[in-house]
Design an enzyme around this catalytic site. Structure first.
Site, mmCIF file in Angstrom:
data_model
loop_
_atom_site.group_PDB
_atom_site.id
_atom_site.type_symbol
_atom_site.label_atom_id
_atom_site.label_comp_id
_atom_site.label_asym_id
_atom_site.label_seq_id
_atom_site.Cartn_x
_atom_site.Cartn_y
_atom_site.Cartn_z
ATOM 1 C CG HIS A 236 -1.781 -1.186 1.321
ATOM 2 N ND1 HIS A 236 -2.948 -1.325 0.608
ATOM 3 C CD2 HIS A 236 -1.625 -2.346 2.006
ATOM 4 C CE1 HIS A 236 -3.487 -2.503 0.860
ATOM 5 N NE2 HIS A 236 -2.705 -3.133 1.718
ATOM 6 C CG HIS B 205 3.079 5.748 5.672
ATOM 7 N ND1 HIS B 205 2.841 5.802 7.041
ATOM 8 C CD2 HIS B 205 2.016 6.341 5.087
ATOM 9 C CE1 HIS B 205 1.683 6.393 7.250
ATOM 10 N NE2 HIS B 205 1.167 6.729 6.090
ATOM 11 C CG HIS C 115 -0.337 8.563 1.650
ATOM 12 N ND1 HIS C 115 -1.207 7.493 1.660
ATOM 13 C CD2 HIS C 115 0.065 8.728 2.941
ATOM 14 C CE1 HIS C 115 -1.355 7.056 2.898
ATOM 15 N NE2 HIS C 115 -0.589 7.776 3.706
ATOM 16 C CD GLU D 199 -3.751 9.328 2.694
ATOM 17 O OE1 GLU D 199 -3.440 9.250 3.894
ATOM 18 O OE2 GLU D 199 -4.513 8.516 2.134
ATOM 19 C CG HIS E 150 0.925 10.530 6.546
ATOM 20 N ND1 HIS E 150 -0.134 9.812 6.009
ATOM 21 C CD2 HIS E 150 0.678 11.829 6.274
ATOM 22 C CE1 HIS E 150 -0.983 10.642 5.446
ATOM 23 N NE2 HIS E 150 -0.519 11.889 5.589
ATOM 24 C CB THR F 101 -5.701 7.985 5.640
ATOM 25 O OG1 THR F 101 -4.408 7.423 5.359
ATOM 26 C CG2 THR F 101 -5.570 9.326 6.339
ATOM 27 C CB THR F 102 -4.966 2.672 5.849
ATOM 28 O OG1 THR F 102 -5.011 1.355 5.360
ATOM 29 C CG2 THR F 102 -4.238 2.657 7.177
HETATM 30 N N1 LIG Z 1 -2.001 7.230 6.717
HETATM 31 S S1 LIG Z 1 -1.950 6.043 7.788
HETATM 32 O O1 LIG Z 1 -1.014 6.357 8.822
HETATM 33 O O2 LIG Z 1 -3.287 5.772 8.267
HETATM 34 C C1 LIG Z 1 -1.403 4.598 6.956
HETATM 35 C C2 LIG Z 1 -1.847 4.336 5.672
HETATM 36 F F1 LIG Z 1 -2.687 5.196 5.035
HETATM 37 C C3 LIG Z 1 -1.450 3.190 5.000
HETATM 38 F F2 LIG Z 1 -1.934 2.930 3.767
HETATM 39 C C4 LIG Z 1 -0.585 2.287 5.600
HETATM 40 S S2 LIG Z 1 -0.125 0.800 4.783
HETATM 41 C C5 LIG Z 1 -1.597 -0.151 4.945
HETATM 42 C C6 LIG Z 1 -1.709 -0.799 6.315
HETATM 43 C C7 LIG Z 1 -0.654 -1.844 6.469
HETATM 44 C C8 LIG Z 1 -0.644 -2.918 5.585
HETATM 45 C C9 LIG Z 1 0.356 -3.887 5.740
HETATM 46 C C10 LIG Z 1 1.345 -3.744 6.721
HETATM 47 C C11 LIG Z 1 2.433 -4.791 6.849
HETATM 48 O O3 LIG Z 1 2.368 -5.774 6.091
HETATM 49 O O4 LIG Z 1 3.352 -4.566 7.680
HETATM 50 C C12 LIG Z 1 1.309 -2.639 7.594
HETATM 51 C C13 LIG Z 1 0.303 -1.680 7.457
HETATM 52 C C14 LIG Z 1 -0.118 2.543 6.875
HETATM 53 F F3 LIG Z 1 0.725 1.658 7.438
HETATM 54 C C15 LIG Z 1 -0.518 3.687 7.569
HETATM 55 N N2 LIG Z 1 -0.100 3.886 8.874
HETATM 56 C C16 LIG Z 1 -0.259 2.818 9.824
HETATM 57 C C17 LIG Z 1 -1.754 2.511 9.975
HETATM 58 C C18 LIG Z 1 -2.071 1.024 9.907
HETATM 59 C C19 LIG Z 1 -2.077 0.258 11.202
HETATM 60 C C20 LIG Z 1 -1.054 0.603 12.233
HETATM 61 C C21 LIG Z 1 0.382 0.695 11.729
HETATM 62 C C22 LIG Z 1 1.039 2.074 11.855
HETATM 63 C C23 LIG Z 1 0.350 3.196 11.146
HETATM 64 ZN ZN LIG Z 2 -0.430 7.822 5.725
#
Ligand SMILES: NS(=O)(=O)c1c(F)c(F)c(SCCc2ccc(C(=O)O)cc2)c(F)c1NC1CCCCCCC1
Ligand SMILES: [Zn+2]
Length: 257
Positions: free
Chosen positions: A66, A92, A94, A104, A117, A198-199
């Site tokens: 993602h 990470h 976007h 975003e 972010h 946002t996910t």
């Molecule tokens: N903008 S955000 O901060 O909401 C955000 C996104 F929009 C994101 F799109 C992501 S990535 C999607 C979630 C994800 C998928 C797989 C794995 C893995 O395989 O390790 C990890 C995470 C992503 F990682 C994050 N941040 C994450 C939120 C997902 C759950 C907690 C992990 C730390 C923050």
């Molecule tokens: Zn993010």
């Protein structure tokens, strides 16, 4: 819901069927209407401590399907601008595609080329996963990325490794560097509001800080970002941003006029 059902940016409407918070009233991202932002002079400058990491420290960089995620040691701490202390978990990005921007958040309806972010969790909780279910659990620092003239040496530290993690699930290691260089020099001017991840699971537990100053990358750096990583369906990983969500009456604060 279907538990860990696989979500994508294509079928956004199913997010809230599988993850109820995604249909909540404090969702992110949002459009920041600067004419409606509430000037709050009590908002202090953001203070980062421990962000400069030695080159002998190896940081994991992963294509999780993602986005590209850089894991961060908990020694990085947010000490100013928030009432409580937060520690870093990961950062990470976007982004869009060669044919359009992919931040975003938007400002006065403007979408920027990309957005970083830096995700932190409140140290009053024992772990990230414990923190992320509490309203004051998470703090995300966001900055917009735009195309400027020169190469950005701090983003180079991450972008030069993207070719090693083109496929979903691939990871590599990046030597430590000054993570603060990925954020604007001006940590005084920012927007602040209460929102969500946002996910999925879209937990409404994020205190967002969106810096006013943008980061500048070279054209080549931006094209590397938008055209290197692949997604689970083996297409290019592009446009990994969620559409803006309604404020539902929420206010946006501004630390500057
Ligand atoms: N903008 S955000 O901060 O909401 C955000 C996104 F929009 C994101 F799109 C992501 S990535 C999607 C979630 C994800 C998928 C797989 C794995 C893995 O395989 O390790 C990890 C995470 C992503 F990682 C994050 N941040 C994450 C939120 C997902 C759950 C907690 C992990 C730390 C923050
Ligand atoms: Zn993010």
């Amino acid at each position: 819901g279907k538990g860990h059902s696989h979500w994508s940016y294509e079928d956004l409407k199913h997010w809230s069927t599988d993850y109820s918070d995604c249909g909540g009233t404090k969702q992110s991202p949002i459009n920041v209407d600067t004419t409606q932002a509430i000037f709050s002079p009590d908002l202090r400058p953001i203070q980062l401590s421990g962000y400069s990491l030695p080159a002998n420290m190896q940081l994991k960089l992963k294509n999780n399907g993602h986005t590209v995620v850089l894991d961060l040691p908990e020694t990085l701490a947010l000490t100013g601008g928030y009432a409580q202390q937060y520690r870093a978990a990961q950062l990470h990005l976007h982004w869009g595609s060669p044919s359009g921007p992919g931040s975003e958040h938007t400002v006065n309806g403007r979408r920027f080329a990309a957005e970083i972010h830096v995700v932190h969790y409140n140290t009053k909780y024992d772990s990230f996963s414990e923190a992320m279910v509490h309203p004051d659990g998470l703090a995300v620092l966001a900055a917009f990325l735009e195309v400027g003239r020169g190469e950005n040496q701090y983003y180079h530290e991450i972008l030069e490794h993207l070719l090693e993690i083109q496929e979903v699930g691939q990871e590599t290691f990046v030597p430590g560097f000054n993570i603060a260089g990925l954020l604007p020099a001006n940590l005084k001017s920012y927007f602040h509001y209460n929102g969500s991840l946002t996910t999925p699971p879209c937990y409404q537990t994020v205190k967002w800080t969106i810096f006013n100053q943008t980061m500048l990358l070279s054209h080549h750096q931006m094209s590397m970002l938008v055209s290197t990583l692949r997604s689970p369906d083996d297409k290019l990983l592009q446009n990994n941003y969620r559409p803006v969500q309604s404020l539902h009456g929420r206010g946006v604060l501004a630390s500057f006029q």
